[in-house]
Design a protein around this motif. Structure first.
Motif, PDB file in Angstrom:
ATOM      1  N   UNK A   1     -12.020 -28.958  -6.902  1.00 20.00           N
ATOM      2  CA  UNK A   1     -11.764 -28.619  -5.512  1.00 20.00           C
ATOM      3  C   UNK A   1     -13.083 -28.612  -4.767  1.00 20.00           C
ATOM      4  N   UNK A   2     -13.057 -28.944  -3.489  1.00 22.72           N
ATOM      5  CA  UNK A   2     -14.267 -28.951  -2.679  1.00 22.72           C
ATOM      6  C   UNK A   2     -14.810 -27.540  -2.546  1.00 22.72           C
ATOM      7  N   UNK A   3     -16.144 -27.414  -2.512  1.00 18.53           N
ATOM      8  CA  UNK A   3     -16.758 -26.111  -2.296  1.00 18.53           C
ATOM      9  C   UNK A   3     -16.505 -25.679  -0.863  1.00 18.53           C
ATOM     10  N   UNK A  16      -4.545 -23.414  -0.579  1.00 18.86           N
ATOM     11  CA  UNK A  16      -3.752 -23.886   0.551  1.00 18.86           C
ATOM     12  C   UNK A  16      -2.492 -24.598   0.079  1.00 18.86           C
ATOM     13  N   UNK A  17      -2.587 -25.307  -1.025  1.00 18.27           N
ATOM     14  CA  UNK A  17      -1.421 -26.027  -1.545  1.00 18.27           C
ATOM     15  C   UNK A  17      -0.300 -25.042  -1.891  1.00 18.27           C
ATOM     16  N   UNK A  18      -0.638 -23.935  -2.527  1.00 22.14           N
ATOM     17  CA  UNK A  18       0.371 -22.930  -2.855  1.00 22.14           C
ATOM     18  C   UNK A  18       0.932 -22.299  -1.579  1.00 22.14           C
ATOM     19  N   UNK A  19       0.058 -22.075  -0.591  1.00 22.09           N
ATOM     20  CA  UNK A  19       0.521 -21.505   0.676  1.00 22.09           C
ATOM     21  C   UNK A  19       1.501 -22.442   1.353  1.00 22.09           C
ATOM     22  N   UNK A  20       1.191 -23.717   1.354  1.00 24.49           N
ATOM     23  CA  UNK A  20       2.098 -24.699   1.970  1.00 24.49           C
ATOM     24  C   UNK A  20       3.427 -24.779   1.207  1.00 24.49           C
ATOM     25  N   UNK A  21       3.371 -24.648  -0.106  1.00 23.08           N
ATOM     26  CA  UNK A  21       4.612 -24.630  -0.888  1.00 23.08           C
ATOM     27  C   UNK A  21       5.465 -23.417  -0.510  1.00 23.08           C
ATOM     28  N   UNK A  22       4.829 -22.271  -0.294  1.00 18.88           N
ATOM     29  CA  UNK A  22       5.562 -21.069   0.123  1.00 18.88           C
ATOM     30  C   UNK A  22       6.214 -21.286   1.481  1.00 18.88           C
ATOM     31  N   UNK A 125       0.455 -39.005   3.754  1.00 17.68           N
ATOM     32  CA  UNK A 125       1.806 -39.269   3.251  1.00 17.68           C
ATOM     33  C   UNK A 125       2.404 -38.035   2.591  1.00 17.68           C
ATOM     34  N   UNK A 126       1.697 -37.484   1.598  1.00 21.98           N
ATOM     35  CA  UNK A 126       2.288 -36.385   0.813  1.00 21.98           C
ATOM     36  C   UNK A 126       1.817 -35.004   1.266  1.00 21.98           C
ATOM     37  N   UNK A 127       0.871 -34.939   2.200  1.00 18.17           N
ATOM     38  CA  UNK A 127       0.351 -33.680   2.741  1.00 18.17           C
ATOM     39  C   UNK A 127      -0.267 -32.798   1.651  1.00 18.17           C
ATOM     40  N   UNK A 128      -0.866 -33.431   0.648  1.00 20.03           N
ATOM     41  CA  UNK A 128      -1.598 -32.722  -0.402  1.00 20.03           C
ATOM     42  C   UNK A 128      -3.073 -33.060  -0.239  1.00 20.03           C
ATOM     43  N   UNK A 129      -3.978 -32.176  -0.683  1.00 21.48           N
ATOM     44  CA  UNK A 129      -5.400 -32.476  -0.527  1.00 21.48           C
ATOM     45  C   UNK A 129      -5.831 -33.689  -1.357  1.00 21.48           C
ATOM     46  N   UNK A 154      -5.001 -41.800   2.646  1.00 31.41           N
ATOM     47  CA  UNK A 154      -3.846 -41.488   1.817  1.00 31.41           C
ATOM     48  C   UNK A 154      -4.253 -41.696   0.361  1.00 31.41           C
ATOM     49  N   UNK A 155      -3.578 -40.999  -0.548  1.00 31.64           N
ATOM     50  CA  UNK A 155      -3.798 -41.240  -1.969  1.00 31.64           C
ATOM     51  C   UNK A 155      -3.441 -42.692  -2.281  1.00 31.64           C
ATOM     52  N   UNK A 156      -4.174 -43.301  -3.191  1.00 27.24           N
ATOM     53  CA  UNK A 156      -3.865 -44.674  -3.594  1.00 27.24           C
ATOM     54  C   UNK A 156      -2.472 -44.752  -4.218  1.00 27.24           C
TER      55      UNK A 156
END
Length: 171
Positions: A1-3, A16-22, A125-129, A154-156
């Motif tokens: 993960x980025x610092x 943030x990913x877990x927060x968005x899932x919630x 596309x997937x709204x993931x980091x 976007x992710x490849x």
């Protein structure tokens, strides 16, 4: 993960990913209307997420000049979020769900500001980091007027929305 710039040593990074899932459990295409204890638990979870991310946003925004627009917008969002945290749901199940959805929308906005202030790049596309070392490609969706309506990366592995639309038209 980025610092995270300015994060305190020993402080876990904001997930943030877990927060968005919630948030997705209450708003979005696969959301449901929870009731009773499930709703109370989810509301508490959203409140906890907001209480974790607000100081991180304030810390990141505090490093920007006072006249900086992203700083101003992020701090305005924090003010709105604090107001929603002080608000009560009212009586009745419909008001409790409405209150939880307000918290969810506020948390989503806080996540957006956090990512903007800390330089996290999200897949369009997937709204993931897009994490360090992950394959990604530039993407710019062109609007009808000729300008970029949505530019970023976007992710490849994620199919570009225009490629999906073209495939749908062929079938």
């Amino acid at each position: 993960m980025n610092a995270i710039p300015g994060a305190q040593v020993g402080t876990p990074p904001v997930d943030v990913e877990m927060m968005r899932d919630s948030v997705g459990r209450l708003i979005g295409p696969s959301s449901v209307s929870p009731e009773g204890e499930e709703l109370a638990g989810l509301t508490g979870l959203l409140r906890g997420h907001m209480q974790l991310i607000i100081p991180e946003i304030e810390r990141a925004a505090g490093k920007l000049p006072e006249d900086d627009v992203p700083r101003y917008c992020a701090l305005a969002c924090v003010g709105e979020a604090r107001a929603k945290l002080r608000a009560t749901a009212g009586t009745g199940p419909h008001r409790a769900v409405a209150h939880a959805r307000k918290l969810a929308r506020s948390l989503m906005a806080l996540c957006d500001h956090y990512e903007a202030l800390t330089g996290v790049e999200m897949c369009l596309v997937c709204d993931k980091p897009i994490r360090d070392g992950e394959d990604s490609v530039p993407y710019g969706q062109v609007s009808a007027s000729g300008g970029a309506a949505c530019a970023g990366r976007i992710h490849a592995r994620c199919p570009a929305p225009d490629a999906v639309a073209a495939a749908d038209e062929r079938s």
